[in-house]
Scaffold this active site. Structure first.
Site, short mmCIF file in Angstrom:
data_model
loop_
_atom_site.label_atom_id
_atom_site.label_comp_id
_atom_site.label_asym_id
_atom_site.label_seq_id
_atom_site.Cartn_x
_atom_site.Cartn_y
_atom_site.Cartn_z
N GLU A 281 0.81 -1.22 0.00
CA GLU A 281 0.00 0.00 0.00
C GLU A 281 0.85 1.28 0.00
O GLU A 281 0.49 2.28 -0.61
CB GLU A 281 -0.92 0.03 1.23
N ASP A 323 26.54 15.76 -28.68
CA ASP A 323 27.00 15.82 -30.06
C ASP A 323 28.36 16.49 -30.11
O ASP A 323 28.83 17.08 -29.14
CB ASP A 323 25.99 16.56 -30.94
#
Length: 448
Positions: A281, A323
């Protein structure tokens, strides 16, 4: 035919304007026709639907079902406890995402960008959303380009297109006709929304705005629903596993009790208790509170977390790849080494490069910034006599300097262009110059 390939006269006729821009009445009519110069906002579901969507998580669904069954069986205490836990977990998750989205929207609205355009023959500053196709926009160094447009006139105009191309070096923009140029990003007679003017000035005819621009097309691709991250997928798979186990065990318990002819109500209550006991729970609340705590710590460092699950992905990262231009990080170049023709580290090359960058007064590139960041070069005895600034035809900058004892023409530029004009290299450690023979040239070209 695309706007950058059309003859200018045909483009003006197509847009129904001249090089002097629009009148206020024409601009108002065109705004009704084309709409505002805004990117299409992403469609977000209503807040109620966003909140209800949090209950689709398998663990949450199990707990909701268990709470409902407990209430039906008369165990109101268990039903209330489970219900409160679920409600708190879902509310925390929803509130954090809502606050992050609201903060991002406030940040966007706080940056009020304007552009100068010709209206009624006079330059006026206008919010970007009021610009329409046919407007003539005036750009200067430091301006953000507010549209996709055709360059009508330019003076030493260089534009940074890293946002679209990833390349840190500015691109020259000038008027002209390019009927054979198929690539918009390579068109030197066009500027694009989202790019910025590095130097010079230009007068631009607005051809496309908002979602019709190249940047708008990319933005539209990103408006779709984001793919779930690893953390979300993992917790969902775990929830489905718990759900399958719970359903299987509950059915098995009911079947065994039915075979032994146990009372149906007692069997059902036992199965519900088993379902509640098998379900963790507090797991949804623990994960939500933990991630929300991390989001608050990042918020203290001015970082907005829009999705809590992204925090786990950030924390599990070992290597970040970018990049080659570094535009995903700082868009800066670092100078690691300066080599002579033989491949050795050369203080002379470093000195000449520094002198060239120091006395250069034209367009300064990220490479110049990296060179000038190097310490220990004394330029006090040198003075500049002349300069041939960088342009994208020559692809080099030449600086003529003198120190009273010698005069040097220092040239820095694209390696292939420099090599094409070189006839010798040196001096070496003995101070001797050497002819640049075919073997040495080939070796240098192989290192490029």
């Amino acid at each position: 035919m695309p706007f950058w390939r059309l003859p200018l006269a045909a483009l003006l006729e197509q847009l129904g304007v001249d090089a002097q821009g629009l009148s206020t009445a024409q601009a108002a009519a065109r705004r009704l026709r084309y709409g505002g110069n805004l990117l299409r906002p992403g469609r977000r579901p209503a807040l109620a639907l966003q909140f209800l969507g949090k209950f689709t998580h398998p663990l949450v669904a199990i707990l909701v079902l268990a709470s409902a069954l407990s209430a039906l069986s008369g165990d109101s205490a268990s039903s209330a406890i489970v219900g409160v836990i679920v409600l708190l977990s879902v509310t925390l998750d929803f509130a954090q995402e809502y606050r992050a989205g609201a903060a991002a929207e406030r940040l966007r609205q706080s940056v009020a960008v304007t552009a100068r355009a010709l209206r009624d023959g006079r330059p006026v500053a206008l919010p970007l959303e009021l610009l329409v196709p046919g407007d003539v926009v005036l750009l200067a160094a430091g301006d953000l380009v507010p549209c996709d447009g055709r360059v009508l006139a330019a003076s030493n105009c260089f534009v940074n297109q890293a946002l679209l191309t990833g390349e840190a070096y500015p691109v020259a923009k000038q008027p002209g006709e390019l009927p054979a140029q198929a690539d918009l990003l390579a068109a030197g007679n066009a500027v694009l929304l989202g790019t910025s003017v590095v130097s010079g000035s230009a007068r631009v005819l607005m051809c496309r705005g908002g979602g019709a621009t190249a940047f708008g097309e990319i933005s539209a691709l990103l408006q779709g629903r984001a793919a779930p991250d690893d953390f979300t997928r993992g917790t969902r798979r775990f929830g489905l596993l718990i759900m399958r186990m719970t359903v299987s065990l509950v059915l098995l318990v009911l079947l065994i009790n039915a075979l032994f002819q146990r009372p149906l109500i007692e069997s059902f209550l036992f199965a519900v208790a088993l379902a509640v006991g098998l379900t963790p729970e507090l797991l949804p609340m623990v994960t939500t509170v933990t991630l929300a705590r991390g989001a608050l710590r990042l918020a203290g460092a001015q970082v907005i977390v829009k999705r809590l699950g992204a925090l786990q992905s950030l924390g599990s990262m070992d290597v970040l790849c970018t990049d080659k231009t570094g535009t995903l990080t700082e868009a800066r170049i670092g100078l690691a080494r300066q080599e002579d023709a033989t491949g050795g580290d050369s203080a002379r090359v470093r000195e000449l490069a520094y002198l060239n960058s120091y006395f250069e007064t034209g367009l300064r590139s990220p490479l110049d910034d990296a060179i000038l960041a190097q310490p220990g070069i004394d330029v006090a005895g040198w003075r500049k006599l002349d300069e041939c600034p960088f342009d994208f035809e020559r692809r080099r900058v030449s600086v003529l300097i003198d120190n009273g004892a010698s005069r040097l023409l220092v040239v820095k530029g694209a390696p292939e262009d420099i090599l094409r004009r070189a006839v010798s290299y040196g001096p070496d450690a003995d101070g001797a110059e050497h002819a640049l023979d075919a073997a040495t040239r080939a070796a240098l070209e192989a290192r490029l």
